[in-house]
Design an enzyme around this catalytic site. Sequence first.
Site, PDB file in Angstrom:
ATOM      1  N   CYS A 145       0.831  -1.207   0.000  1.00 42.56           N
ATOM      2  CA  CYS A 145       0.000   0.000   0.000  1.00 42.56           C
ATOM      3  C   CYS A 145       0.866   1.257   0.000  1.00 42.56           C
ATOM      4  CB  CYS A 145      -0.953  -0.010   1.189  1.00 42.56           C
ATOM      5  SG  CYS A 145      -0.158  -0.347   2.774  1.00 42.56           S
ATOM      6  N   HIS A 191      -1.540   0.737   7.733  1.00 40.41           N
ATOM      7  CA  HIS A 191      -1.990   0.832   6.349  1.00 40.41           C
ATOM      8  C   HIS A 191      -1.763   2.252   5.846  1.00 40.41           C
ATOM      9  CE1 HIS A 191      -4.156  -0.130   2.756  1.00 40.41           C
ATOM     10  NE2 HIS A 191      -5.096   0.767   2.995  1.00 40.41           N
TER      11      HIS A 191
END
EC number: 3.4.19.12
Length: 984
Positions: A98, A353
């Site tokens: 990510c 994340h």
Amino acid sequence: MAPRLQLEKAAWRWAETVRPEEVSQEHIETAYRIWLEPCIRGVCRRNCKGNPNCLVGIGEHIWLGEIDENSFHNIDDPNCERRKKNSFVGLTNLGATCYVNTFLQVWFLNLELRQALYLCPSTCSDYMMGDGIQEEKDYEPQTICEHLQYLFALLQNSNRRYIDPSGFVKALGLDTGQQQDAQEFSKLFMSLLEDTLSKQKNPDVRNIVQQQFCGEYAYVTVCNQCGRESKLLSKFYELELNIQGHKQLTDCISEFLKEEKLEGDNRYFCENCQSKQNATRKIRLLSLPCTLNLQLMRFVFDRQTGHKKKLNTYIGFSEILDMEPYVEHKGGSYVYELSAVLIHRGVSAYSGHYIAHVKDPQSGEWYKFNDEDIEKMEGKKLQLGIEEDLAEPSKSQTRKPKCGKGTHCSRNAYMLVYRLQAQEKPNTTIQVPAFLQELVDRDNSKFEEWCIEMAEMRKQSVDKGKAKHEEVKELYQRLPAGAEPYEFVSLEWLQKWLDESTPTKPIDNHACLCSHDKLHPDKISIMKRISEYAADIFYSRYGGGPRLTVKALCKECVVERCRVLRLKNQLNEDYKTVNNLLKATVKGNDGFWVGKSSLRSWRQLALEQLDEQDGDADQSSGKMNGNTLNKDESKEERKEEEEELNFNEDILCPHGELCISENERRLVSKEAWSKLQQYFPKAPEFPSYRECCSQCKILEREGEENEALHKMIANEQKTSLPNLFQDKNRPCLSNWPEDTDVLYIVSQFFVEEWRKFVRKPTRCSPVSSVGNSALLCPHGGLMFTFASMTKEDSKLIALIWPSEWQMIQKLFVVDHVIKIMRTEGGDANPSETQYISEPKLCPECREGLLCQQQRDLREYTQATIYVHKVVDNKKVMKDSAPELNVSSSETEEDKEEAKPDGEKDPDFNQIMHAFSVAPFDQNLSIDGKILSDDCATLGTLGVIPESVILLKADEPIADYAAMDDVMQVCMPEEGFKGTGLLGH
């Protein structure tokens, strides 16, 4: 009583009054429960497992009534994978990539960078053929620029909702399963891109990284004595701002540029004064780039733990940033507007994340890029609320400061991207080069073909489901048999026929058959009785077998069950009768021998024997209930049952005859034996006049004779060698006795085995020989020196007096004579005593033995190693420091397998927790040798069990903040070693 047990009892109640030879067809049908009434839908809520006529709750509910077409397939609408109108394209997260996806989206929305990359020449001419692209060959970019070109082209004109960046990630050699430092990735990739584009001829392409991201500042040092300025110019691509102790972005910038005093030991050497002088040092911004990247240093190094940690403090920043107060040359255009905010969601520096909020430079609208998902913000406003809520789940959350109009606060933002404010918004559309557009069109064609294929698969599934729906509605109404001809079908097969998720297989009734190839009455609970009409259609459409009609009802099994049930009812009465008969004394030779153990458990054995046939029924019921017995488990249980002794086998000898031990058996009367034989017709029979096993009698006599012989031998040897047995008055090499010049040697193993025999002659075998070959090498030489036999090797040998040796030679067979002789010195030194062995020492084999012993010391799986901390050159061991169980010379995989749960190899971190010394402050040594190789095993470093490792701790640096900055700026992340980002 459970309903299933009630049905079982009702189906066989007739067997209490009917003898086996009187069983009729009516009795058989009763046992197969054909008399039970079928259940009615709506009244019966679930399937009656013991009723073969109950066809409710077998999965029919999903087919009856109207059904939504979408229930006939599990294929998502392919249009859900299509790019929405006026939206951007997402990027697939390949595991932990990510952080890569967020930067790709930020760089894609930098129009100048995208345009310059499109102008970069491509090497795909080999891929092109004529006016088009080779259809049968997939395009594979060769350079990082080509990968970025192709990705940007797909992000711009792809029809897909998201694309796969695996080619780009693979080209960089990144580990998709490991999350890396996003800030470090940004710096390293920009450096790599700049180096790659520096070879281009077009200056708009060659200089795009410097034009967009490169600024310049100077380190300025001013001497307080003479006022001389010293400047060191440096380029930057981002400003790394410390956020500790600050609440606003402007405060972080001010601290970055603040003046530092150089005094005391830190004074500056002035070339003009030619001496160290007090001075001031600061950073002056000389020029700023079009795109200003501000790295907020949220991930800092914690010296207490030796790891990075995340700072979750709120930092306020505005959408408009005026940099004019911070630059040296005033009067230029230094007003910036916010264009991207990169977010890290999570409290740890090693997990979490990454997402990005990026502003579309053409429309001015904000978008949230979260891998495959892209969300447009309402009202052209940046919204960070939900990301801040997820950052810190603890109860003691810091309250978010109030933000005014045009300002924002974040505790998760780690990078802010500002763009130089332009007078007009860019309206030009960037055109994708023709060769790239052709590649995009080809990918779009593949996507459209996939959509058509998925739509066709959905249609086929729907058509198939509709046909199955009609079949079930037609046949389910005709399933009940009633009074018409019937057949039995497996309940499991009927359930799979009604299961829409699995294809229907041929009918298989083999698991329900008895040994006579008919329907087993115990399997009726997993069978259903259906009409012959429905059975004909099932077998014609799906095949299989065997068909189980009324002729498949097994009379033999019913008769046998009837016999077993009658015996069970009779067992309690027979048990009382046998107990009364056992009280009577048996006279004459009319009795029979029965094992005492068998008599104690004969009723239980009889019940188990009668219930053997019910075992299969229990397993069938288990399968019906979803508790199918594991095959391996059932095999193990059967094996254990087979190993258990049957009735009266406990008095069998190994030769199959009556055992000789009368304590294990007793006589019972002829009447008692007759009753027992009804339940155990195959039990071994031993009338009272039967003789015991003759072979066992012979072996018993031989055993008694051997025991007597062993006792005699042991007593003789003990009398002949009393001191050796009692370990008294033994000679010693280090204190040689005066009354002899010769001592003999035997293996200590021989002495220990001989003592065991003498102590317990009936349990141990006699020792017949002295094996001294274990003390000699293959060449016949002695393996031990005189000095070693007085110390470490003394446990391996036993010294024998000459008188004892004479007796040993008479009592035992000796393979090799080993002796030590004391002699006076020669002419050179007549007063010196010498010790000579016979046979002599073998130097080569002795050296090999020592080497092997050293290797054995260093190859261990578990051992205790001590660590002593040195304080002021004195060794002290902390009371709370644990003893460390460690592994030395095995691979990592072997170590994990060898250790018990909870034990780990010690490392610098384990020592850190024991002594509160960080890994980088630890200096370890043993016997003056520094232990600096982190990859080596303890054995290869010479650390053997019970060793003591010395730990000396470096004094911590007082001002370590600057050192942390240097480490983070100059040292790349460990995870990027070996990747394309560092030129590998």
